[in-house]
Design a protein around this motif. Structure first.
Motif, PDB file in Angstrom:
ATOM      1  N   THR A  80      66.132 -71.660 -26.919  1.00 52.42           N
ATOM      2  CA  THR A  80      65.782 -70.368 -27.503  1.00 52.42           C
ATOM      3  C   THR A  80      65.316 -70.521 -28.940  1.00 52.42           C
ATOM      4  O   THR A  80      64.305 -69.952 -29.358  1.00 52.42           O
ATOM      5  CB  THR A  80      66.997 -69.415 -27.455  1.00 52.42           C
ATOM      6  OG1 THR A  80      67.353 -69.187 -26.086  1.00 52.42           O
ATOM      7  CG2 THR A  80      66.670 -68.082 -28.106  1.00 52.42           C
ATOM      8  N   SER A  81      66.045 -71.341 -29.722  1.00 52.99           N
ATOM      9  CA  SER A  81      65.698 -71.478 -31.136  1.00 52.99           C
ATOM     10  C   SER A  81      64.401 -72.252 -31.340  1.00 52.99           C
ATOM     11  O   SER A  81      63.785 -72.177 -32.395  1.00 52.99           O
ATOM     12  CB  SER A  81      66.841 -72.185 -31.875  1.00 52.99           C
ATOM     13  OG  SER A  81      67.008 -73.503 -31.403  1.00 52.99           O
ATOM     14  N   HIS A 135      61.624 -71.766 -29.675  1.00 52.69           N
ATOM     15  CA  HIS A 135      60.448 -70.952 -29.383  1.00 52.69           C
ATOM     16  C   HIS A 135      59.721 -70.545 -30.670  1.00 52.69           C
ATOM     17  O   HIS A 135      60.316 -70.485 -31.747  1.00 52.69           O
ATOM     18  CB  HIS A 135      60.853 -69.686 -28.628  1.00 52.69           C
ATOM     19  CG  HIS A 135      61.173 -69.919 -27.176  1.00 52.69           C
ATOM     20  ND1 HIS A 135      60.274 -70.473 -26.299  1.00 52.69           N
ATOM     21  CD2 HIS A 135      62.289 -69.675 -26.466  1.00 52.69           C
ATOM     22  CE1 HIS A 135      60.823 -70.550 -25.101  1.00 52.69           C
ATOM     23  NE2 HIS A 135      62.045 -70.080 -25.179  1.00 52.69           N
ATOM     24  N   GLU A 183      57.924 -67.943 -33.273  1.00 48.57           N
ATOM     25  CA  GLU A 183      58.403 -66.654 -33.767  1.00 48.57           C
ATOM     26  C   GLU A 183      57.753 -65.501 -33.008  1.00 48.57           C
ATOM     27  O   GLU A 183      56.555 -65.509 -32.729  1.00 48.57           O
ATOM     28  CB  GLU A 183      58.105 -66.521 -35.254  1.00 48.57           C
ATOM     29  CG  GLU A 183      58.648 -65.232 -35.853  1.00 48.57           C
ATOM     30  CD  GLU A 183      58.397 -65.128 -37.342  1.00 48.57           C
ATOM     31  OE1 GLU A 183      59.359 -65.264 -38.116  1.00 48.57           O
ATOM     32  OE2 GLU A 183      57.222 -64.911 -37.733  1.00 48.57           O
ATOM     33  N   LEU A 184      58.567 -64.502 -32.673  1.00 46.61           N
ATOM     34  CA  LEU A 184      58.084 -63.269 -32.066  1.00 46.61           C
ATOM     35  C   LEU A 184      58.181 -62.161 -33.102  1.00 46.61           C
ATOM     36  O   LEU A 184      59.191 -62.057 -33.811  1.00 46.61           O
ATOM     37  CB  LEU A 184      58.932 -62.888 -30.849  1.00 46.61           C
ATOM     38  CG  LEU A 184      58.662 -63.597 -29.526  1.00 46.61           C
ATOM     39  CD1 LEU A 184      59.709 -63.193 -28.502  1.00 46.61           C
ATOM     40  CD2 LEU A 184      57.267 -63.254 -29.006  1.00 46.61           C
ATOM     41  N   ILE A 214      61.882 -62.518 -34.534  1.00 48.41           N
ATOM     42  CA  ILE A 214      62.801 -63.420 -33.856  1.00 48.41           C
ATOM     43  C   ILE A 214      62.248 -64.825 -34.000  1.00 48.41           C
ATOM     44  O   ILE A 214      61.184 -65.146 -33.464  1.00 48.41           O
ATOM     45  CB  ILE A 214      62.949 -63.058 -32.364  1.00 48.41           C
ATOM     46  CG1 ILE A 214      63.309 -61.580 -32.204  1.00 48.41           C
ATOM     47  CG2 ILE A 214      64.017 -63.936 -31.709  1.00 48.41           C
ATOM     48  CD1 ILE A 214      63.278 -61.090 -30.774  1.00 48.41           C
ATOM     49  N   ALA A 254      67.329 -63.593 -35.636  1.00 49.12           N
ATOM     50  CA  ALA A 254      66.487 -62.400 -35.695  1.00 49.12           C
ATOM     51  C   ALA A 254      66.745 -61.641 -36.984  1.00 49.12           C
ATOM     52  O   ALA A 254      67.866 -61.606 -37.497  1.00 49.12           O
ATOM     53  CB  ALA A 254      66.757 -61.501 -34.493  1.00 49.12           C
ATOM     54  N   ARG A 308      69.005 -64.322 -26.805  1.00 50.48           N
ATOM     55  CA  ARG A 308      68.146 -64.648 -25.653  1.00 50.48           C
ATOM     56  C   ARG A 308      67.648 -63.382 -24.969  1.00 50.48           C
ATOM     57  O   ARG A 308      66.461 -63.275 -24.600  1.00 50.48           O
ATOM     58  CB  ARG A 308      68.915 -65.507 -24.641  1.00 50.48           C
ATOM     59  CG  ARG A 308      69.172 -66.916 -25.084  1.00 50.48           C
ATOM     60  CD  ARG A 308      69.577 -67.806 -23.923  1.00 50.48           C
ATOM     61  NE  ARG A 308      70.777 -67.358 -23.239  1.00 50.48           N
ATOM     62  CZ  ARG A 308      72.017 -67.689 -23.608  1.00 50.48           C
ATOM     63  NH1 ARG A 308      72.205 -68.432 -24.677  1.00 50.48           N
ATOM     64  NH2 ARG A 308      73.061 -67.275 -22.922  1.00 50.48           N
ATOM     65  N   ARG A 363      65.047 -61.663 -27.218  1.00 54.14           N
ATOM     66  CA  ARG A 363      63.780 -62.400 -27.190  1.00 54.14           C
ATOM     67  C   ARG A 363      63.012 -62.097 -25.906  1.00 54.14           C
ATOM     68  O   ARG A 363      61.794 -61.903 -25.945  1.00 54.14           O
ATOM     69  CB  ARG A 363      64.032 -63.900 -27.323  1.00 54.14           C
ATOM     70  CG  ARG A 363      62.772 -64.742 -27.157  1.00 54.14           C
ATOM     71  CD  ARG A 363      63.029 -66.203 -27.378  1.00 54.14           C
ATOM     72  NE  ARG A 363      63.133 -66.534 -28.796  1.00 54.14           N
ATOM     73  CZ  ARG A 363      62.092 -66.709 -29.590  1.00 54.14           C
ATOM     74  NH1 ARG A 363      60.858 -66.591 -29.114  1.00 54.14           N
ATOM     75  NH2 ARG A 363      62.238 -67.012 -30.856  1.00 54.14           N
ATOM     76  N   ARG A 364      63.723 -62.052 -24.783  1.00 54.03           N
ATOM     77  CA  ARG A 364      63.041 -61.780 -23.502  1.00 54.03           C
ATOM     78  C   ARG A 364      62.427 -60.385 -23.502  1.00 54.03           C
ATOM     79  O   ARG A 364      61.299 -60.196 -23.038  1.00 54.03           O
ATOM     80  CB  ARG A 364      64.036 -61.925 -22.335  1.00 54.03           C
ATOM     81  CG  ARG A 364      63.404 -61.644 -20.968  1.00 54.03           C
ATOM     82  CD  ARG A 364      62.351 -62.674 -20.650  1.00 54.03           C
ATOM     83  NE  ARG A 364      61.620 -62.355 -19.433  1.00 54.03           N
ATOM     84  CZ  ARG A 364      60.507 -61.621 -19.398  1.00 54.03           C
ATOM     85  NH1 ARG A 364      59.997 -61.116 -20.528  1.00 54.03           N
ATOM     86  NH2 ARG A 364      59.896 -61.404 -18.255  1.00 54.03           N
ATOM     87  N   SER A 415      59.370 -60.299 -25.863  1.00 56.47           N
ATOM     88  CA  SER A 415      58.222 -61.041 -25.330  1.00 56.47           C
ATOM     89  C   SER A 415      57.425 -60.226 -24.323  1.00 56.47           C
ATOM     90  O   SER A 415      56.270 -60.539 -24.051  1.00 56.47           O
ATOM     91  CB  SER A 415      58.692 -62.346 -24.682  1.00 56.47           C
ATOM     92  OG  SER A 415      59.408 -62.095 -23.485  1.00 56.47           O
TER      93      SER A 415
END
Length: 229
Positions: free
Chosen positions: A125-126, A128, A130-131, A138, A143, A158, A161-162, A165
């Motif tokens: 997860t970390s 990924h 940035e969102l 995130i 976040a 997690r 983030r999902r 996304s």
């Protein structure tokens, strides 16, 4: 050479401490042990841990209380050990900020694999990119909203983030369960998801995002696009 992951193991039973630390060592963890919540808290504040394995039933202060204290200052993954297997007890653990649980009695191999999976999911997860979702960002270190750090568990991060996304589109119950626990259904799965997302929603609302995370009847949940009613 990679450094071994460091785990804090908290249990008041010496035999259980031995079982858990040995199980973790088989997966390459190093461990620090504590027999009560206060000592565990003092140790936690002086070291950087990759995982906390925590018995729910502890003398003086409960494991759930310690979990809440940890979650106020850290997003380290927390794996609860519990003698109870009911859905309500799992929900109580999630409400305290835990990421997963193992019910006693358990096979040491199961605990070791659960621990490895939690740390691996957190690392993935970390890693990924940035969102960005309005004021919500995130990234690798967690976040933020308007630059303020959100105190979320690895599980909650997690799930958030999902949702982010999906860019405002609904995410199915199945996809969220897979993202959170790597299960696609099961007894109490949707209740656990509801509890975890309630915590995320309250955290976001506390930072000025009033319409954070909506339930979509019969589908799942969505994180509405900024400015959408």
């Amino acid at each position: 050479m990679d450094h071994p992951h460091l785990a804090l193991v908290v249990d008041d039973e010496p035999q259980m401490l031995d079982i858990v630390t040995f199980a973790l060592e088989t997966q390459g963890f190093s461990s620090v042990s504590a027999k009560d919540a206060e000592f565990a808290w003092s140790v936690f504040r002086t070291r950087q841990f990759d995982l906390v394995v925590l018995d729910v039933m502890l003398p003086q202060s409960s494991g759930l209380s310690l979990c809440r204290r940890i979650r106020e200052v850290s997003s380290v993954p927390v794996l609860l050990l519990t003698a109870k297997s009911g859905v309500q007890d799992r929900i109580a653990g999630l409400e305290a900020g835990a990421d997963d649980y193992v019910t006693k009695p358990f096979h040491p191999r199961e605990l070791a694999l659960r621990a490895e999976a939690i740390v691996r999911r957190t690392t993935v997860t970390s890693a990924h990119a940035e969102l960005v979702h309005g004021p919500l960002r995130i990234g690798q270190d967690g976040a933020t909203v308007h630059g303020r750090y959100l105190h979320l568990s690895a599980l909650e991060l997690r799930l958030l983030r999902r949702l982010a996304s999906a860019q405002g589109q609904p995410v199915s119950f199945r996809d969220l369960l897979l993202s959170g626990w790597q299960i696609d259904e099961g007894p109490g799965g949707r209740e656990m998801l509801k509890t975890a997302l309630y915590r995320v929603r309250k955290t976001l609302q506390g930072e000025g995002i009033p319409r954070a995370i909506r339930a979509v009847r019969g589908v799942g949940y969505e994180l509405p696009r900024p400015g959408r009613d």
